[in-house]
Design an enzyme around this catalytic site. Structure first.
Site, PDB file in Angstrom:
ATOM      1  N   ARG A  48      -2.953  10.778   1.197  1.00 33.73           N
ATOM      2  CA  ARG A  48      -3.936  11.587   2.049  1.00 33.73           C
ATOM      3  C   ARG A  48      -4.669  12.380   1.164  1.00 33.73           C
ATOM      4  O   ARG A  48      -4.052  13.200   0.429  1.00 33.73           O
ATOM      5  CB  ARG A  48      -3.259  12.329   3.238  1.00 33.73           C
ATOM      6  CG  ARG A  48      -2.454  11.422   4.187  1.00 33.73           C
ATOM      7  CD  ARG A  48      -1.654  12.228   5.261  1.00 33.73           C
ATOM      8  NE  ARG A  48      -0.859  11.305   6.082  1.00 33.73           N
ATOM      9  CZ  ARG A  48       0.155  11.964   6.662  1.00 33.73           C
ATOM     10  NH1 ARG A  48       0.632  13.027   6.725  1.00 33.73           N
ATOM     11  NH2 ARG A  48       0.800  10.804   7.524  1.00 33.73           N
TER      12      ARG A  48
ATOM     13  N   ASP B   2      11.646   0.301  13.144  1.00 26.95           N
ATOM     14  CA  ASP B   2      11.729   1.719  13.420  1.00 26.95           C
ATOM     15  C   ASP B   2      12.303   1.620  14.955  1.00 26.95           C
ATOM     16  O   ASP B   2      12.081   0.605  15.628  1.00 26.95           O
ATOM     17  CB  ASP B   2      10.370   2.174  13.129  1.00 26.95           C
ATOM     18  CG  ASP B   2       9.975   2.554  11.881  1.00 26.95           C
ATOM     19  OD1 ASP B   2      11.164   2.779  11.078  1.00 26.95           O
ATOM     20  OD2 ASP B   2       8.844   2.531  11.603  1.00 26.95           O
TER      21      ASP B   2
ATOM     22  N   GLU C  90      22.991  10.986   0.852  1.00 23.40           N
ATOM     23  CA  GLU C  90      22.787   9.358   1.327  1.00 23.40           C
ATOM     24  C   GLU C  90      22.700   8.702  -0.062  1.00 23.40           C
ATOM     25  O   GLU C  90      22.014   8.994  -1.085  1.00 23.40           O
ATOM     26  CB  GLU C  90      21.826   9.327   2.101  1.00 23.40           C
ATOM     27  CG  GLU C  90      21.317   7.692   2.399  1.00 23.40           C
ATOM     28  CD  GLU C  90      20.208   7.666   3.411  1.00 23.40           C
ATOM     29  OE1 GLU C  90      19.341   6.730   2.950  1.00 23.40           O
ATOM     30  OE2 GLU C  90      20.187   8.371   4.667  1.00 23.40           O
TER      31      GLU C  90
ATOM     32  N   ARG D 240       0.923  -1.130   0.095  1.00 20.11           N
ATOM     33  CA  ARG D 240      -0.025  -0.011   0.034  1.00 20.11           C
ATOM     34  C   ARG D 240       0.676   1.320  -0.077  1.00 20.11           C
ATOM     35  O   ARG D 240       1.930   1.210   0.379  1.00 20.11           O
ATOM     36  CB  ARG D 240      -0.939   0.105   1.312  1.00 20.11           C
ATOM     37  CG  ARG D 240      -0.219   0.111   2.668  1.00 20.11           C
ATOM     38  CD  ARG D 240      -1.354  -0.031   3.852  1.00 20.11           C
ATOM     39  NE  ARG D 240      -0.425   0.020   5.033  1.00 20.11           N
ATOM     40  CZ  ARG D 240      -0.038   1.067   5.605  1.00 20.11           C
ATOM     41  NH1 ARG D 240      -0.360   2.129   4.965  1.00 20.11           N
ATOM     42  NH2 ARG D 240       0.670   0.976   6.881  1.00 20.11           N
TER      43      ARG D 240
ATOM     44  N   ARG E 124      18.833  11.089  -1.041  1.00 26.33           N
ATOM     45  CA  ARG E 124      18.352  12.078  -0.374  1.00 26.33           C
ATOM     46  C   ARG E 124      19.447  12.912   0.329  1.00 26.33           C
ATOM     47  O   ARG E 124      20.603  12.450   0.484  1.00 26.33           O
ATOM     48  CB  ARG E 124      17.418  11.573   0.834  1.00 26.33           C
ATOM     49  CG  ARG E 124      17.976  10.748   1.856  1.00 26.33           C
ATOM     50  CD  ARG E 124      16.828  10.404   2.719  1.00 26.33           C
ATOM     51  NE  ARG E 124      17.220   9.197   3.676  1.00 26.33           N
ATOM     52  CZ  ARG E 124      16.566   8.635   4.638  1.00 26.33           C
ATOM     53  NH1 ARG E 124      15.276   9.222   4.787  1.00 26.33           N
ATOM     54  NH2 ARG E 124      17.040   7.680   5.302  1.00 26.33           N
TER      55      ARG E 124
ATOM     56  N   TYR F 133      13.233  -5.011   9.211  1.00 28.62           N
ATOM     57  CA  TYR F 133      13.638  -3.596   9.207  1.00 28.62           C
ATOM     58  C   TYR F 133      12.618  -3.188  10.490  1.00 28.62           C
ATOM     59  O   TYR F 133      11.568  -3.477  10.481  1.00 28.62           O
ATOM     60  CB  TYR F 133      13.125  -2.971   8.111  1.00 28.62           C
ATOM     61  CG  TYR F 133      13.368  -1.592   8.439  1.00 28.62           C
ATOM     62  CD1 TYR F 133      14.651  -0.787   8.328  1.00 28.62           C
ATOM     63  CD2 TYR F 133      12.502  -0.715   8.636  1.00 28.62           C
ATOM     64  CE1 TYR F 133      14.789   0.341   8.532  1.00 28.62           C
ATOM     65  CE2 TYR F 133      12.459   0.673   8.934  1.00 28.62           C
ATOM     66  CZ  TYR F 133      13.757   1.214   8.674  1.00 28.62           C
ATOM     67  OH  TYR F 133      14.166   2.757   8.912  1.00 28.62           O
TER      68      TYR F 133
ATOM     69  N   ARG G  18      20.455  -4.417   2.043  1.00 21.66           N
ATOM     70  CA  ARG G  18      20.816  -3.336   1.197  1.00 21.66           C
ATOM     71  C   ARG G  18      21.853  -2.432   2.153  1.00 21.66           C
ATOM     72  O   ARG G  18      21.594  -2.542   3.411  1.00 21.66           O
ATOM     73  CB  ARG G  18      19.830  -2.508   0.715  1.00 21.66           C
ATOM     74  CG  ARG G  18      18.932  -3.144  -0.495  1.00 21.66           C
ATOM     75  CD  ARG G  18      19.820  -3.241  -1.793  1.00 21.66           C
ATOM     76  NE  ARG G  18      20.033  -1.661  -2.395  1.00 21.66           N
ATOM     77  CZ  ARG G  18      20.913  -1.347  -3.255  1.00 21.66           C
ATOM     78  NH1 ARG G  18      21.661  -2.551  -3.867  1.00 21.66           N
ATOM     79  NH2 ARG G  18      20.918  -0.229  -3.750  1.00 21.66           N
TER      80      ARG G  18
END
Length: 383
Positions: A176, A350, A300, A172, A280, A348, A249
């Site tokens: 917004r 957070d 980066e 997904r 970025r 991964y 990666r």
């Protein structure tokens, strides 16, 4: 007799939280790390009075008030909210995709018009199910958003054409239909006042930490110093790559000091063209609303991972997940070792997820210890 109750391999968030909680319970802990600093990937380096996120930007965000209160018990967090921009062919677009983005793309001003425009550009997969990332993205947001804001960035990030990437990577996409540039939906967001080193110092306060110590360089010694080991490194390396290497990666960073007080006016700008080599640019002072005379920026770059490079993003495809499950089964049969963190769990995380995982492992572990102790006590013959 072991000198320590726990050897913690790795001083990142998982290891530091576990060490802190064990220390609170009166356990003697030793934390070792092969790097020359503690804190893992949240470590900050002070340059020109600016806390530079050495291993990429970290913004703490969570909906869990208990986790928010937990981290704030070590250091006060500021009110930083991530509102990144995307740059494509000298034009800037707001992220995540929202009404500001759609106005910048198509000059539409209402949600109805934005939905109509997206729907007119949606391309549904020929066979009904997306065969790759490109088909998945086109079926969700249409051609303009995909071509300008997704395709190039994603191909740089993964080092593959979008048609060669699995669709599940973007099951997904956050879209917004409000004028809201807040990247995260979480209620609590911020950066530690004074940088993440303050958080790590608080977690590891009173605990012995030895830096530049490679567990694998003298594994026999380290295994002998404690009753339990908390391992936060690569789980495949722990088991000598018995079932093969897990893939990742990696990232490369180019950091420079600029003789200006404000380079790009925002903490993070993504570069979405495939032709621009970096993904970025980070301007670190904006994380803490800095007013320094100079600024520090980091470009980066995403890159292929190899053994001598830092592993950042696990490649959770079917092949790698199958390999990981074999290592996971070995770990289940080794209760004296606690595996935790993004490398040991091959996922991964957070920051709030790492902390939550560590606290859960702590809770489960000490409940098991209490049960074992009670069992041994009640089953022992009386003298």
């Amino acid at each position: 007799m072991n000198k320590y109750d726990y050897l913690i391999v790795g001083s990142g968030l998982f290891g530091a939280v576990f060490a802190h909680e064990a220390h609170k319970r009166g356990k003697k802990c030793l934390v070792i790390d092969k790097r020359n600093h503690q804190g893992g990937n949240v470590h900050c380096e002070k340059i020109e009075g600016i806390n530079v996120h050495k291993y990429g930007p970290h913004i703490f965000h969570t909906n869990d008030k208990e986790l928010w209160d937990y981290v704030n018990s070590f250091v006060e967090f500021n009110n930083f909210v991530l509102t990144p921009l995307a740059k494509y062919q000298d034009r800037l677009y707001n992220l995540p995709f929202n009404m500001n983005t759609f106005y910048q793309l198509w000059n539409v001003q209402t949600p109805a018009k934005a939905k109509e425009k997206i729907q007119s550009q949606v391309v549904n997969p020929i066979n009904g199910e997306a065969a790759n990332l490109e088909e998945q993205a086109l079926s969700l947001v249409g051609t303009d958003v995909y071509q300008k804001l997704i395709k190039g960035y994603t191909e740089k990030q993964w080092g593959r054409k979008a048609t060669e990437l699995p669709a599940f990577i973007i099951k997904r996409l956050p879209v917004r239909f409000t004028f809201d540039n807040n990247y995260f939906n979480d209620r609590y967001q911020g950066i530690p006042v004074g940088g993440y080193n303050k958080l790590m110092d608080g977690l590891l306060n009173g605990i012995e930490v030895r830096l530049e110590q490679d567990y694998f360089a003298d594994r026999g010694h380290w295994d002998s110093v404690a009753e339990h080991t908390v391992f936060t490194g690569k789980i495949d390396q722990y088991y000598d790559f018995r079932f093969g290497q897990l893939e990742y990666r990696s990232l490369r960073f180019e950091t420079e000091i600029l003789d200006t007080d404000n380079f790009q006016g925002n903490a993070v700008i993504n570069y979405t063209e495939r032709e621009v080599p970096y993904t970025r640019v980070i301007e670190h002072k904006h994380f803490e609303h800095g007013k320094q005379e100079k600024t520090v920026v980091t470009k980066e770059y995403s890159q292929e991972w190899s053994a001598e490079k830092e592993p950042y993003y696990p490649i959770n495809d079917e092949k790698n997940d199958q390999i990981f499950r074999q290592y996971q089964q070995l770990a289940r049969n080794q209760p004296e070792v606690i595996f935790g963190g993004r490398l040991a769990e091959y996922r991964y995380y957070d920051m709030h997820q790492v902390i939550a995982s560590a606290l859960k492992k702590v809770s489960d572990h000490f409940i098991d210890l209490d049960v074992t102790h009670l069992s041994l006590t009640t089953s022992s013959p009386l003298n």
